[in-house]
Design a protein around this motif. Structure first.
Motif, PDB file in Angstrom:
ATOM      1  N   ALA A 147      -6.003 -79.354 -14.430  1.00  0.00           N
ATOM      2  CA  ALA A 147      -4.974 -78.388 -14.818  1.00  0.00           C
ATOM      3  C   ALA A 147      -5.403 -77.592 -16.043  1.00  0.00           C
ATOM      4  O   ALA A 147      -5.167 -76.393 -16.138  1.00  0.00           O
ATOM      5  N   LEU A 148      -6.052 -78.270 -16.994  1.00  0.00           N
ATOM      6  CA  LEU A 148      -6.475 -77.584 -18.208  1.00  0.00           C
ATOM      7  C   LEU A 148      -7.679 -76.683 -17.948  1.00  0.00           C
ATOM      8  O   LEU A 148      -7.774 -75.584 -18.482  1.00  0.00           O
ATOM      9  N   ALA A 177       6.613 -57.064 -13.706  1.00  0.00           N
ATOM     10  CA  ALA A 177       6.605 -58.092 -12.661  1.00  0.00           C
ATOM     11  C   ALA A 177       5.456 -59.075 -12.881  1.00  0.00           C
ATOM     12  O   ALA A 177       5.596 -60.286 -12.673  1.00  0.00           O
ATOM     13  N   GLY A 178       4.290 -58.555 -13.313  1.00  0.00           N
ATOM     14  CA  GLY A 178       3.150 -59.422 -13.584  1.00  0.00           C
ATOM     15  C   GLY A 178       3.415 -60.363 -14.745  1.00  0.00           C
ATOM     16  O   GLY A 178       3.045 -61.546 -14.698  1.00  0.00           O
ATOM     17  N   ALA A 179       4.055 -59.855 -15.798  1.00  0.00           N
ATOM     18  CA  ALA A 179       4.374 -60.703 -16.950  1.00  0.00           C
ATOM     19  C   ALA A 179       5.360 -61.797 -16.555  1.00  0.00           C
ATOM     20  O   ALA A 179       5.232 -62.949 -16.999  1.00  0.00           O
ATOM     21  N   GLU A 180       6.323 -61.451 -15.725  1.00  0.00           N
ATOM     22  CA  GLU A 180       7.280 -62.461 -15.273  1.00  0.00           C
ATOM     23  C   GLU A 180       6.593 -63.518 -14.401  1.00  0.00           C
ATOM     24  O   GLU A 180       6.881 -64.718 -14.518  1.00  0.00           O
ATOM     25  N   ALA A 181       5.684 -63.074 -13.515  1.00  0.00           N
ATOM     26  CA  ALA A 181       4.968 -64.022 -12.663  1.00  0.00           C
ATOM     27  C   ALA A 181       4.096 -64.952 -13.496  1.00  0.00           C
ATOM     28  O   ALA A 181       4.034 -66.169 -13.249  1.00  0.00           O
ATOM     29  N   LEU A 182       3.429 -64.407 -14.519  1.00  0.00           N
ATOM     30  CA  LEU A 182       2.600 -65.238 -15.395  1.00  0.00           C
ATOM     31  C   LEU A 182       3.454 -66.242 -16.158  1.00  0.00           C
ATOM     32  O   LEU A 182       3.084 -67.414 -16.287  1.00  0.00           O
ATOM     33  N   SER A 183       4.596 -65.801 -16.623  1.00  0.00           N
ATOM     34  CA  SER A 183       5.500 -66.709 -17.339  1.00  0.00           C
ATOM     35  C   SER A 183       5.986 -67.836 -16.438  1.00  0.00           C
ATOM     36  O   SER A 183       5.997 -69.006 -16.829  1.00  0.00           O
ATOM     37  N   ARG A 184       6.392 -67.487 -15.228  1.00  0.00           N
ATOM     38  CA  ARG A 184       6.854 -68.511 -14.283  1.00  0.00           C
ATOM     39  C   ARG A 184       5.733 -69.498 -13.948  1.00  0.00           C
ATOM     40  O   ARG A 184       5.942 -70.708 -13.871  1.00  0.00           O
ATOM     41  N   MET A 190       3.214 -76.344 -16.545  1.00  0.00           N
ATOM     42  CA  MET A 190       3.535 -77.277 -17.626  1.00  0.00           C
ATOM     43  C   MET A 190       4.562 -78.309 -17.173  1.00  0.00           C
ATOM     44  O   MET A 190       4.490 -79.487 -17.550  1.00  0.00           O
ATOM     45  N   ALA A 191       5.512 -77.890 -16.334  1.00  0.00           N
ATOM     46  CA  ALA A 191       6.495 -78.842 -15.808  1.00  0.00           C
ATOM     47  C   ALA A 191       5.842 -79.859 -14.886  1.00  0.00           C
ATOM     48  O   ALA A 191       6.268 -81.015 -14.807  1.00  0.00           O
ATOM     49  N   ALA A 192       4.787 -79.426 -14.179  1.00  0.00           N
ATOM     50  CA  ALA A 192       4.094 -80.336 -13.257  1.00  0.00           C
ATOM     51  C   ALA A 192       3.436 -81.493 -13.991  1.00  0.00           C
ATOM     52  O   ALA A 192       3.264 -82.577 -13.419  1.00  0.00           O
ATOM     53  N   PHE A 193       3.056 -81.279 -15.262  1.00  0.00           N
ATOM     54  CA  PHE A 193       2.442 -82.359 -16.028  1.00  0.00           C
ATOM     55  C   PHE A 193       3.377 -83.549 -16.182  1.00  0.00           C
ATOM     56  O   PHE A 193       2.938 -84.686 -16.365  1.00  0.00           O
ATOM     57  N   GLU A 194       4.688 -83.294 -16.130  1.00  0.00           N
ATOM     58  CA  GLU A 194       5.680 -84.348 -16.350  1.00  0.00           C
ATOM     59  C   GLU A 194       6.140 -85.005 -15.061  1.00  0.00           C
ATOM     60  O   GLU A 194       6.974 -85.902 -15.097  1.00  0.00           O
ATOM     61  N   ARG A 195       5.612 -84.566 -13.930  1.00  0.00           N
ATOM     62  CA  ARG A 195       6.084 -85.070 -12.638  1.00  0.00           C
ATOM     63  C   ARG A 195       4.990 -85.833 -11.916  1.00  0.00           C
ATOM     64  O   ARG A 195       3.818 -85.454 -11.957  1.00  0.00           O
ATOM     65  N   GLU A 196       5.372 -86.899 -11.234  1.00  0.00           N
ATOM     66  CA  GLU A 196       4.442 -87.610 -10.372  1.00  0.00           C
ATOM     67  C   GLU A 196       4.486 -87.065  -8.939  1.00  0.00           C
ATOM     68  O   GLU A 196       3.484 -87.106  -8.224  1.00  0.00           O
ATOM     69  N   SER A 205       6.072 -72.381  -4.535  1.00  0.00           N
ATOM     70  CA  SER A 205       6.546 -71.457  -5.575  1.00  0.00           C
ATOM     71  C   SER A 205       5.446 -71.185  -6.587  1.00  0.00           C
ATOM     72  O   SER A 205       5.283 -70.050  -7.071  1.00  0.00           O
ATOM     73  N   VAL A 206       4.681 -72.215  -6.946  1.00  0.00           N
ATOM     74  CA  VAL A 206       3.544 -72.027  -7.849  1.00  0.00           C
ATOM     75  C   VAL A 206       2.519 -71.089  -7.217  1.00  0.00           C
ATOM     76  O   VAL A 206       1.982 -70.188  -7.877  1.00  0.00           O
ATOM     77  N   LEU A 207       2.248 -71.303  -5.929  1.00  0.00           N
ATOM     78  CA  LEU A 207       1.273 -70.455  -5.240  1.00  0.00           C
ATOM     79  C   LEU A 207       1.741 -69.005  -5.172  1.00  0.00           C
ATOM     80  O   LEU A 207       0.931 -68.076  -5.281  1.00  0.00           O
ATOM     81  N   GLU A 208       3.033 -68.805  -4.996  1.00  0.00           N
ATOM     82  CA  GLU A 208       3.575 -67.439  -4.960  1.00  0.00           C
ATOM     83  C   GLU A 208       3.327 -66.727  -6.283  1.00  0.00           C
ATOM     84  O   GLU A 208       2.930 -65.554  -6.314  1.00  0.00           O
TER      85      GLU A 208
END
Length: 318
Positions: A147-148, A177-184, A190-196, A205-208
């Motif tokens: 991820a890093l 739209a690009g800035a919003e996509a980058l933010s999302r 970062m949320a995925a780091f906390e999930r198993e 959604s990440v791929l989108e």
């Protein structure tokens, strides 16, 4: 191999002497020497036989657990009976004692073989558990590293930010739209780091968001399609499992290619497929960190490379 066999025989000798002493002390064996020799023969045959035949009865990884359990039990039982018969034959040859003709001796023989067998099986089960935990910890560490190194590489961020900056005077709507996509994308990673585990819907959604950024850079050259069957949307997988596969297609398949680039990502009937029409993948090409991490995190899925007319395809199957 020779050193290992010597170690097994030494352990068997010590166990035989111990068990021979115990049976003599409780009165099951009036002749200490004969009893110790019998126990040593059984310990040597049982212990060495199970240790050296480990690949024969050990469960295979990546196979259905219920079938592998039955297979392991059946093979271990066959091996136990074979070693038991060999021990009885060697005992009669070495001591002249026919254990089958003596009920007490036969019961003692069964208990001895059963004890040694269960000890060995428990030992290997414990080792397998430690190895599985170690592999899981290693995979989690590699997932974080992936991820890093892959999802948050500085040049990836810089490319996205430079593209957005270049679009601001030309097309402020696309830049926004690009800035919003980058933010999302960053928030989801970062949320995925906390999930198993998370759902395929969250992974898509990440791929989108990733593809929205890549479209800004590739322009009309990139034609990507995401096809998620509603029946598969709530299916759980390891977070960011598909992201390295998509990034590989973008980086290795499309960057060297001239002209339009097509990428299709689908999840239907238990099969997840990532297919591109890029420059293709050489069969002898070594796996990088991303693919190794995907393999280690499959958790019951199988990864394969189906043949395609052009480009590359990878499938994850239940």
């Amino acid at each position: 191999m020779g050193r290992r066999l010597v170690q097994l025989l030494i352990r068997a000798l010590l166990m035989g002497l111990l068990l021979g002493t115990l049976t003599w002390m409780v009165g099951l064996n009036p002749d200490f020497r004969t009893g110790a020799l019998i126990c040593t023969i059984f310990a040597a045959v049982m212990w060495s036989g199970f240790e050296l035949s480990l690949p024969f009865y050990r469960p295979r990884r990546g196979k259905p657990p219920d079938r592998e359990t039955l297979r392991t039990m059946a093979r271990a039982s066959l091996l136990y009976l074979a070693l038991l018969a060999l021990s009885v034959a060697l005992t009669r040859l070495a001591t002249g004692v026919n254990l089958i003709a003596h009920p007490i001796a036969a019961a003692l023989t069964f208990c001895l073989g059963f004890a040694v067998t269960n000890f060995i099986m428990a030992k290997h089960a414990f080792q397998d558990l430690l190895e599985a935990e170690g592999a899981r910890a290693k995979a989690e560490a590699r997932a974080g590293l992936l991820a890093l190194q892959s999802q948050l590489q500085p040049h990836t961020l810089f490319n996205a930010l430079n593209t957005i900056a270049a679009l601001i005077p030309e097309d402020p709507g696309k830049a926004e739209a690009g800035a919003e996509a980058l933010s999302r994308l960053l928030r989801r990673i970062m949320a995925a780091f906390e999930r198993e585990r998370w759902t395929l819907a969250e992974e898509f959604s990440v791929l989108e968001d990733l593809l929205a950024l890549e479209r800004l850079r590739f322009g009309e050259r990139l034609q990507a399609q995401l096809d998620l069957d509603p029946a598969e949307a709530e299916r759980e997988i390891a977070p960011l499992l598909l992201l390295p596969l998509v990034e590989n297609a973008l980086k290795h398949g499309f960057r060297p290619k001239v002209g339009p680039c097509s990428l299709n990502i689908s999840a239907r009937a238990g099969v997840i497929r990532v297919e591109d029409d890029g420059v293709g993948r050489k069969p002898e090409a070594p796996e990088g960190l991303g693919l190794r991490t995907v393999r280690e995190r499959l958790d019951g899925l199988n990864l394969g490379w189906p043949r395609v007319d052009r480009g590359c395809a990878v499938e994850l199957r239940r």
